[in-house]
Design an enzyme around this catalytic site. Structure first.
Site, PDB file in Angstrom:
ATOM      1  N   SER A 176      39.489  48.536 -22.923  1.00  0.00           N
ATOM      2  CA  SER A 176      39.363  47.909 -24.244  1.00  0.00           C
ATOM      3  C   SER A 176      39.829  48.886 -25.314  1.00  0.00           C
ATOM      4  CB  SER A 176      37.893  47.548 -24.476  1.00  0.00           C
ATOM      5  OG  SER A 176      37.643  47.288 -25.833  1.00  0.00           O
ATOM      6  N   TYR A 233      29.000  49.698 -24.213  1.00  0.00           N
ATOM      7  CA  TYR A 233      30.281  49.049 -23.909  1.00  0.00           C
ATOM      8  C   TYR A 233      31.437  50.035 -24.087  1.00  0.00           C
ATOM      9  CZ  TYR A 233      34.049  45.588 -23.980  1.00  0.00           C
ATOM     10  OH  TYR A 233      35.203  44.880 -23.712  1.00  0.00           O
TER      11      TYR A 233
HETATM   12  N1  LIG Z   1      37.028  39.328 -25.141  1.00  0.00           N
HETATM   13  C1  LIG Z   1      37.316  40.497 -25.695  1.00  0.00           C
HETATM   14  O1  LIG Z   1      37.319  40.613 -26.949  1.00  0.00           O
HETATM   15  C2  LIG Z   1      37.692  41.675 -24.841  1.00  0.00           C
HETATM   16  C3  LIG Z   1      38.324  42.769 -25.478  1.00  0.00           C
HETATM   17  C4  LIG Z   1      38.669  43.887 -24.713  1.00  0.00           C
HETATM   18  C5  LIG Z   1      38.391  43.915 -23.357  1.00  0.00           C
HETATM   19  N2  LIG Z   1      37.767  42.841 -22.774  1.00  0.00           N
HETATM   20  C6  LIG Z   1      37.437  42.951 -21.333  1.00  0.00           C
HETATM   21  O2  LIG Z   1      38.128  41.949 -20.614  1.00  0.00           O
HETATM   22  C7  LIG Z   1      37.374  41.581 -19.457  1.00  0.00           C
HETATM   23  C8  LIG Z   1      37.222  40.070 -19.369  1.00  0.00           C
HETATM   24  O3  LIG Z   1      36.527  39.643 -20.522  1.00  0.00           O
HETATM   25  P1  LIG Z   1      36.528  38.143 -21.085  1.00  0.00           P
HETATM   26  O4  LIG Z   1      36.668  38.277 -22.553  1.00  0.00           O
HETATM   27  O5  LIG Z   1      37.455  37.279 -20.322  1.00  0.00           O
HETATM   28  O6  LIG Z   1      34.985  37.792 -20.809  1.00  0.00           O
HETATM   29  P2  LIG Z   1      34.254  36.498 -20.197  1.00  0.00           P
HETATM   30  O7  LIG Z   1      34.954  35.268 -20.628  1.00  0.00           O
HETATM   31  O8  LIG Z   1      32.811  36.675 -20.548  1.00  0.00           O
HETATM   32  O9  LIG Z   1      34.451  36.722 -18.631  1.00  0.00           O
HETATM   33  C9  LIG Z   1      33.774  37.743 -17.955  1.00  0.00           C
HETATM   34  C10 LIG Z   1      33.926  37.515 -16.468  1.00  0.00           C
HETATM   35  O10 LIG Z   1      33.190  38.520 -15.765  1.00  0.00           O
HETATM   36  C11 LIG Z   1      32.520  37.899 -14.685  1.00  0.00           C
HETATM   37  N3  LIG Z   1      31.319  38.654 -14.331  1.00  0.00           N
HETATM   38  C12 LIG Z   1      30.340  39.107 -15.163  1.00  0.00           C
HETATM   39  N4  LIG Z   1      29.382  39.701 -14.454  1.00  0.00           N
HETATM   40  C13 LIG Z   1      29.755  39.601 -13.135  1.00  0.00           C
HETATM   41  C14 LIG Z   1      29.171  40.034 -11.910  1.00  0.00           C
HETATM   42  N5  LIG Z   1      27.994  40.678 -11.874  1.00  0.00           N
HETATM   43  N6  LIG Z   1      29.829  39.767 -10.744  1.00  0.00           N
HETATM   44  C15 LIG Z   1      31.009  39.109 -10.754  1.00  0.00           C
HETATM   45  N7  LIG Z   1      31.625  38.698 -11.884  1.00  0.00           N
HETATM   46  C16 LIG Z   1      30.994  38.937 -13.063  1.00  0.00           C
HETATM   47  C17 LIG Z   1      32.175  36.499 -15.205  1.00  0.00           C
HETATM   48  O11 LIG Z   1      32.130  35.595 -14.108  1.00  0.00           O
HETATM   49  P3  LIG Z   1      30.813  34.826 -13.593  1.00  0.00           P
HETATM   50  O12 LIG Z   1      29.903  34.615 -14.765  1.00  0.00           O
HETATM   51  O13 LIG Z   1      31.318  33.593 -12.923  1.00  0.00           O
HETATM   52  O14 LIG Z   1      30.278  35.801 -12.615  1.00  0.00           O
HETATM   53  C18 LIG Z   1      33.396  36.158 -16.033  1.00  0.00           C
HETATM   54  O15 LIG Z   1      34.371  35.542 -15.230  1.00  0.00           O
HETATM   55  C19 LIG Z   1      36.028  42.332 -19.560  1.00  0.00           C
HETATM   56  O16 LIG Z   1      36.061  43.492 -18.766  1.00  0.00           O
HETATM   57  C20 LIG Z   1      35.966  42.721 -21.042  1.00  0.00           C
HETATM   58  O17 LIG Z   1      35.191  43.867 -21.279  1.00  0.00           O
HETATM   59  C21 LIG Z   1      37.431  41.719 -23.473  1.00  0.00           C
END
Ligand SMILES: NC(=O)c1ccc[n+]([C@@H]2O[C@H](COP(=O)([O-])OP(=O)(O)OC[C@H]3O[C@@H](n4cnc5c(N)ncnc54)[C@H](OP(=O)(O)O)[C@@H]3O)[C@@H](O)[C@H]2O)c1
Length: 251
Positions: free
Chosen positions: A132, A145
């Site tokens: 991130s 985070y």
């Molecule tokens: N959105 C942002 O602004 C942003 C910015 C920078 C980086 N990121 C990074 O990008 C990545 C994806 O984020 P996103 O925004 O797409 O978030 P999201 O929509 O909340 O998706 C998160 C995913 O992680 C999975 N997950 C969470 N805990 C888990 C566990 N214990 N075992 C297996 N799967 C798990 C969830 O699947 P289930 O609930 O089905 O398990 C979900 O598919 C993350 O690493 C986040 O830190 C996001």
């Protein structure tokens, strides 16, 4: 040998977009979509013809994937460590169980998965780890985070050097705010503003291109690029103060 891509967090915004974009590639025979939510996983796998791996990465999920790899003896062309959680608030308000969970999903799971997948990777394959823009400096109110994302970025870049001789690229993707369900939209009735928010599509397109080009970092969008530069040239206490002033009202 079946050429596979493994994508964790496939039920969420960025992970689902990885499944979508990789599903049209002819150098990948099979996508293993990893997530916990059974219904969401079934819907995504039927839409993009992926193989569901329903498991919790903090509770036996790594072993489930390792067993499948041992049985299938697949050729893993791409691993995307995307699953992650976030918490915006005071560190003092977290409890030890939450802290454990955070480290398990954001730090231990991607490290362990890289470790168990590497024996199944050949020259030309790649790993993308979702870090991130929070890794560019310490972020108050996102303390756990940003610390977890600094860990993942540094791990990725160091392992990338170690794997050069094997022809495997590890790319750390460092987006700013991305339009997914990870981000809360309101706090006490007020709308939270996310400066420079971009789509999951932009993050994924950039990450796949940068990994294919052999880059160890992928920084999509103007905001994240600017933030990276600003954090490099500005004393850290100034960056942290500016950050704190912009997010404190939402905590
Ligand atoms: N959105 C942002 O602004 C942003 C910015 C920078 C980086 N990121 C990074 O990008 C990545 C994806 O984020 P996103 O925004 O797409 O978030 P999201 O929509 O909340 O998706 C998160 C995913 O992680 C999975 N997950 C969470 N805990 C888990 C566990 N214990 N075992 C297996 N799967 C798990 C969830 O699947 P289930 O609930 O089905 O398990 C979900 O598919 C993350 O690493 C986040 O830190 C996001």
């Amino acid at each position: 040998m079946t050429k596979i891509a493994i994508i964790t967090g496939a039920t969420g915004g960025i992970g689902k977009e990885f499944v979508k974009q990789i599903s049209v590639r002819d150098d990948i025979d099979e996508i293993w979509a990893v997530g916990r939510n059974e219904d969401k996983l079934a819907a995504i796998c039927s839409e993009y013809k992926a193989v569901p791996v329903q498991t919790d990465l903090t509770d036996g999920g790594i072993e489930v994937i390792q067993t499948r790899l041992n049985e299938s003896k697949s050729d893993v062309r791409l691993l995307v460590n995307n699953a992650g959680i976030a918490y915006m608030g005071m560190f003092a308000d977290m409890d030890p169980q939450q802290i454990d969970k955070f480290v398990q999903i954001n730090c231990s799971a991607p490290a362990k998965l890289m470790n168990v997948v590497l024996p199944f990777m050949k020259e030309g394959s790649g790993i993308i780890n979702l870090s991130s823009a929070s890794s560019f400096q310490p972020n108050p109110y996102l303390a756990m985070y940003s610390a977890s994302k600094i860990y993942l970025k540094n791990l990725s870049r160091a392992v990338n050097i170690e794997l050069k001789s094997r022809g495997i690229t590890v790319t750390s993707s460092c987006p700013g705010w991305v339009d997914t369900e990870l981000l809360p939209r309101t706090k006490d009735g007020q709308t939270i503003k996310y400066t420079g928010m971009i789509s999951a599509e932009k993050v994924v397109t950039r990450a796949l291109k940068d990994n294919a080009k052999g880059k160890d970092m992928s920084v999509p969008g103007f905001f994240a690029k600017y933030f990276r530069f600003y954090s490099k040239v500005t004393p850290t206490y100034i960056v942290m103060n500016m950050w704190s002033n912009s997010v404190r009202k939402y905590v």
